[in-house]
Motif scaffolding. Structure first.
Motif, short mmCIF file in Angstrom:
data_model
loop_
_atom_site.label_atom_id
_atom_site.label_comp_id
_atom_site.label_asym_id
_atom_site.label_seq_id
_atom_site.Cartn_x
_atom_site.Cartn_y
_atom_site.Cartn_z
N THR A 127 8.11 -1.75 2.22
CA THR A 127 8.19 -3.19 1.95
C THR A 127 6.97 -3.65 1.13
N ALA A 128 5.82 -3.05 1.42
CA ALA A 128 4.59 -3.43 0.70
C ALA A 128 4.52 -2.77 -0.69
N GLY A 129 5.52 -1.95 -1.01
CA GLY A 129 5.54 -1.31 -2.33
C GLY A 129 4.59 -0.13 -2.44
N ILE A 130 4.21 0.44 -1.29
CA ILE A 130 3.29 1.60 -1.31
C ILE A 130 4.11 2.88 -1.18
N VAL A 131 3.90 3.79 -2.13
CA VAL A 131 4.61 5.08 -2.11
C VAL A 131 3.94 5.95 -1.04
N SER A 185 12.99 4.21 4.56
CA SER A 185 11.61 4.59 4.20
C SER A 185 11.58 6.05 3.77
N SER A 186 10.45 6.48 3.21
CA SER A 186 10.34 7.89 2.81
C SER A 186 10.32 8.78 4.05
N TYR A 187 9.74 8.29 5.15
CA TYR A 187 9.74 9.06 6.39
C TYR A 187 11.18 9.27 6.86
N ARG A 190 -5.27 -1.13 -0.10
CA ARG A 190 -5.38 -1.54 -1.51
C ARG A 190 -5.13 -0.32 -2.40
N CYS A 191 -4.03 0.38 -2.08
CA CYS A 191 -3.67 1.59 -2.83
C CYS A 191 -2.16 1.57 -3.09
N PRO A 192 -1.72 2.01 -4.25
CA PRO A 192 -0.27 2.10 -4.48
C PRO A 192 0.36 3.35 -3.88
N ILE A 193 -0.49 4.34 -3.49
CA ILE A 193 0.03 5.62 -2.97
C ILE A 193 -0.77 6.01 -1.73
#
Ligand code: NAD
Length: 359
Positions: free
Chosen positions: A281-285, A335-337, A257-260
């Motif tokens: 995909t879940a919109g989490i940075v 992805s960022s990875y 439940r976190c955006p980052i």
């Protein structure tokens, strides 16, 4: 959890390792492993983890994953260093650390003639490093015999810079005032991160299985303590895993439940290729672990390479721009990875043959 894997050579081949070396010392009972993933860009500095592993397979799995991460960490940070790591397999959970054990480890490290340079990791502190340094000059992070000191304040500062970049990337201002940051694990790095975030006006949620560390964060930084089962699912602006690795997998992503997601732990994602895609995909940075937690390596490797104090600070500040650059690349990557790995691998390919061997 026991990791049953392919043969050791297959594991080394699939991850691209150069060397995997085992040592047992009959006098002290030390059992240790050094994994050198790559020396293409130079000698390899990486911490020694002292841990109780349920099986040898688990220790091998850990040291192989961690050492590969160090290669990426050095490359993405623009350091002319390779990647390696070592583990000491404790015979049982509460086995006391001793000078004779540390010296035996120092002698093992010395056999690599500087291709591997040891430092702190979980379970190893400044005193242990200085004991090791009694037997080898190829160790950083001590205060009396070797130099550099505890790298964790620098790691925490780098994570703090990376969090700022993540906030900006997600369209927010980089001001922490009123933001809620949830930290799993308030040990060396976690305490320093609490200090920086508290000074910046953030609200802190913390969990730790060590009550002493938990109480310290509550007393010193006004943090709110949570049960360690709940912290990863806490509602917050930033989730910062700062304990051990493998805490976020595809299933856990659904519960975040976190955006980052941006923390100091190595190997935060259980399966980085898949889990980082699930995060996107879940919109989490996601601030990729080996990018955001490079501050400690930058500090010790930078000192080893002869950087001045100003250069060390500037290099740590660069974590902000590097994180931003990778997050911008993520728009075109899976992805960022994946974006971070692509940039790191390109740097390793570009730097081949130019390695600086610090001796
Ligand atoms: P540390 O051992 O000082 O702190 C880890 C803390 O996590 C401890 O307080 C421990 O009790 C707690 N913990 C362990 N399991 C937990 C759980 N399930 N739930 C809640 N808390 C738990 O280690 P550290 O030096 O602070 O490093 C933390 C992480 O950051 C590690 O993954 C390490 O590899 C990584 N890291 C550290 C540095 C550094 O400079 N120390 C640099 C890069 C990466």
């Amino acid at each position: 959890m026991t990791h049953e894997k392919d043969s050791m050579f297959d594991q080394m081949t699939s991850r691209g390792h150069e060397r995997l070396c085992f040592h047992q010392d009959p006098e002290t009972g030390l059992r240790a492993i050094v994994a050198i993933h790559s020396t293409k860009l130079g000698n390899a500095l990486g911490g020694t983890r002292r841990w109780y592993y349920e099986s040898e397979d688990d220790a091998v799995y850990d040291v192989l994953r961690l050492s590969k991460g160090m290669t990426y960490k050095a490359a993405i940070s623009g350091l002319p260093m390779g990647g390696a790591k070592s583990v000491i397999m404790m015979p049982h959970r509460n086995h006391p650390r001793t000078e004779v054990e540390a010296r035996a480890m120092g002698r093992f490290v010395d056999t690599f003639n500087g291709a591997y340079i040891a430092a702190e990791d979980v379970g190893v502190d400044i005193e242990f490093i200085d004991w090791m340094a009694g037997e080898t000059k190829h160790v950083m992070g001590g205060e009396t015999v070797s130099r550099g000191g505890d790298p964790s304040p620098w790691t925490a500062l780098g994570v703090f810079h990376a969090m700022r970049a993540c906030l900006i990337h997600s369209g927010q201002c980089e001001d922490f005032f009123g933001k809620t940051v949830a930290i799993q694990g308030v040990g060396h790095v976690g305490q320093n991160l609490c200090r920086l975030l508290n000074e910046a006006g953030a609200n802190l949620l913390v969990a730790d299985i060590n009550k002493k560390n938990l109480d310290l964060a509550v007393d010193m930084y006004g943090a709110t303590a949570m049960h360690d089962d709940d912290i990863l699912k806490a509602e917050c602006d930033i989730l910062a895993p700062c304990a051990l690795g493998g805490v976020i997998d595809g299933k856990m992503v659904e519960h975040l439940r976190c955006p980052i997601l941006c923390g100091a732990a190595n190997n935060i994602l259980d399966d980085p290729e898949e889990d980082a895609v699930a995060l996107k995909t879940a919109g989490i940075v996601y601030g990729t672990d080996f990018v955001v937690n490079a501050g400690g390596l930058i500090h010790l490797a930078g000192m080893h390479l002869g950087m001045t104090d100003d250069e060390l600070v500037r290099k740590n500040d660069e974590i902000f721009a590097t994180t931003q650059q990778i997050l911008e690349h993520t728009v075109h990557a899976s992805s960022s990875y994946a974006a971070a790995v692509e940039i790191a691998e390109q740097r390793i390919a570009d730097g081949q043959g130019l390695g600086v061997h610090a001796g």
